[in-house]
Design an enzyme around this catalytic site. Sequence first.
Site, PDB file in Angstrom:
ATOM      1  N   HIS A 250     117.260  12.825  -0.430  1.00  0.00           N
ATOM      2  CA  HIS A 250     117.084  12.631   1.016  1.00  0.00           C
ATOM      3  C   HIS A 250     118.228  13.312   1.776  1.00  0.00           C
ATOM      4  CE1 HIS A 250     115.969  10.997   4.805  1.00  0.00           C
ATOM      5  NE2 HIS A 250     117.144  10.415   4.935  1.00  0.00           N
TER       6      HIS A 250
ATOM      7  N   ASP B 132     112.526  15.710  12.261  1.00  0.00           N
ATOM      8  CA  ASP B 132     113.694  14.989  12.743  1.00  0.00           C
ATOM      9  C   ASP B 132     114.861  15.974  12.869  1.00  0.00           C
ATOM     10  OD1 ASP B 132     115.306  12.904  13.377  1.00  0.00           O
ATOM     11  OD2 ASP B 132     115.515  12.129  11.335  1.00  0.00           O
TER      12      ASP B 132
ATOM     13  N   LYS C  39     112.893  12.478  16.674  1.00  0.00           N
ATOM     14  CA  LYS C  39     112.190  11.253  16.242  1.00  0.00           C
ATOM     15  C   LYS C  39     113.057  10.043  16.511  1.00  0.00           C
ATOM     16  CE  LYS C  39     111.935  10.054  11.616  1.00  0.00           C
ATOM     17  NZ  LYS C  39     111.483  10.194  10.232  1.00  0.00           N
TER      18      LYS C  39
ATOM     19  N   ARG D 252     113.391   5.983  15.411  1.00  0.00           N
ATOM     20  CA  ARG D 252     112.923   4.880  14.590  1.00  0.00           C
ATOM     21  C   ARG D 252     113.094   3.598  15.374  1.00  0.00           C
ATOM     22  NH1 ARG D 252     111.096   4.779   9.562  1.00  0.00           N
ATOM     23  NH2 ARG D 252     111.356   6.869   8.736  1.00  0.00           N
TER      24      ARG D 252
ATOM     25  N   ASP E 227     108.808  17.780   5.343  1.00  0.00           N
ATOM     26  CA  ASP E 227     109.651  16.581   5.227  1.00  0.00           C
ATOM     27  C   ASP E 227     109.968  16.367   3.748  1.00  0.00           C
ATOM     28  OD1 ASP E 227     111.081  14.397   6.062  1.00  0.00           O
ATOM     29  OD2 ASP E 227     109.422  13.432   7.095  1.00  0.00           O
TER      30      ASP E 227
ATOM     31  N   THR F 148     104.909   5.748   4.819  1.00  0.00           N
ATOM     32  CA  THR F 148     103.775   5.134   5.520  1.00  0.00           C
ATOM     33  C   THR F 148     102.877   6.194   6.153  1.00  0.00           C
ATOM     34  OG1 THR F 148     104.948   5.030   7.630  1.00  0.00           O
ATOM     35  CG2 THR F 148     105.230   3.162   6.137  1.00  0.00           C
TER      36      THR F 148
ATOM     37  N   GLY G 198     103.633   7.531   8.937  1.00  0.00           N
ATOM     38  CA  GLY G 198     103.879   7.429  10.382  1.00  0.00           C
ATOM     39  C   GLY G 198     104.597   8.651  10.936  1.00  0.00           C
TER      40      GLY G 198
HETATM   41  C1  R5P Z   1     113.179   9.930   6.926  1.00  0.00           C
HETATM   42  O1  R5P Z   1     114.289  10.129   7.337  1.00  0.00           O
HETATM   43  C2  R5P Z   1     112.473  10.792   5.927  1.00  0.00           C
HETATM   44  O2  R5P Z   1     112.873  12.123   5.972  1.00  0.00           O
HETATM   45  C3  R5P Z   1     110.971  10.705   6.143  1.00  0.00           C
HETATM   46  O3  R5P Z   1     110.658  11.250   7.400  1.00  0.00           O
HETATM   47  C4  R5P Z   1     110.486   9.302   6.082  1.00  0.00           C
HETATM   48  O4  R5P Z   1     110.948   8.687   4.915  1.00  0.00           O
HETATM   49  C5  R5P Z   1     108.979   9.224   6.133  1.00  0.00           C
HETATM   50  O5  R5P Z   1     108.606   7.887   6.201  1.00  0.00           O
HETATM   51  P1  R5P Z   1     107.222   7.447   6.849  1.00  0.00           P
HETATM   52  O6  R5P Z   1     106.142   8.220   6.148  1.00  0.00           O
HETATM   53  O7  R5P Z   1     107.152   5.967   6.587  1.00  0.00           O
HETATM   54  O8  R5P Z   1     107.285   7.730   8.319  1.00  0.00           O
END
Ligand code: R5P
Length: 325
Positions: A137, A180, A203, A205, A230, A235, A237
């Site tokens: 990550h 992001d 983005k 959260r 990404d 999820t 989202g």
């Molecule tokens: C967050 O910082 C990661 O790079 C992904 O954007 C995130 O883990 C995606 O999560 P979700 O599919 O729940 O939005």
Amino acid sequence: MRPSFYVYEELKVFTGRAHPALAQAICDYLEIPLGEADVFEFSNENIFVRYHENIRARDVFLVQPFTSPVNTSIMELLIMIDAARRASAGRITAVVPYYAYGRSDKKDQPRVPITARLLANLMETAGADRLLTIDLHAGQIQGFFNIPVDELTALGILARYFQEKFGPDSLQEVTVVATDVGDAKRARRMADRLGVPLAIVEKRRLGNQEQVEAVNIIGEVRGRIALIVDDEVLTGGTLAATADIALRHGAREVYACCTHALLAGRAVSVMEESPIKELVVTDTVPLTPEKRVPKVKVLSVAPLLGEAIRRIHTGQSVGALFDEY
Ligand code: R5P
């Protein structure tokens, strides 16, 4: 003390229960049999590991993404490392294609842990000599380890797919979109590989909830094919919100790609209901049949991991893989 150029004679690959199909595909690439071991849980949930082959002085690779059930996968790998260490393995490489808790990489609120660091400590204490992983990550997680870390990227595999899919003419109409500001570097690398421009979504959260809001887009997507990049989809989202804002800003169509397809809960439905035309992911974590819907295309990282393992074993450059894969 072993000389630094020491090359181990025999390579052995074992798997935990997290993703045996990937471990088998890696062994198929390497043209070696998957190592035989018992890995199971007693009725009291205690995990048992026993290698059925002599691994004394061998170059041992343990394949275990930190996938659901995440905490069991982690504990199981620690026990596998311990068992290998006590069986006098020559070198133990933890092959963790997906490193969970990556988002817990800093103290960004009072009184919270840095779990990504804790996991590094645990793996080293158990006896791991190296870590081989894909698309952390945050790259800084490498620094949580005092042992060598080889972090591969699946961006090359994903980029090649889209190069072939779009062809040189349509590729000129693509804009890579980062989900992001904090993840813009990864998307920048993808844009550079494809030779196309980049746009970045801002983005937000909502607290510690798994809900996101795309508030702004920096860069031009009007009339373009938006390709969202990404590291993971959980999820769905983030991808859905990014696709919506790209379309509101005039993008013609939207594609998405991620390395780690966690796709928890309703994520597959979220993707199916979203305007994203195709989501391209890899098999760093297993995809159950319900997740293999027509909109989700799965590419394998087995050759990438297999080649990295071969190079680590023979003492060749792993860095050179970044150009080839
Ligand atoms: C967050 O910082 C990661 O790079 C992904 O954007 C995130 O883990 C995606 O999560 P979700 O599919 O729940 O939005």
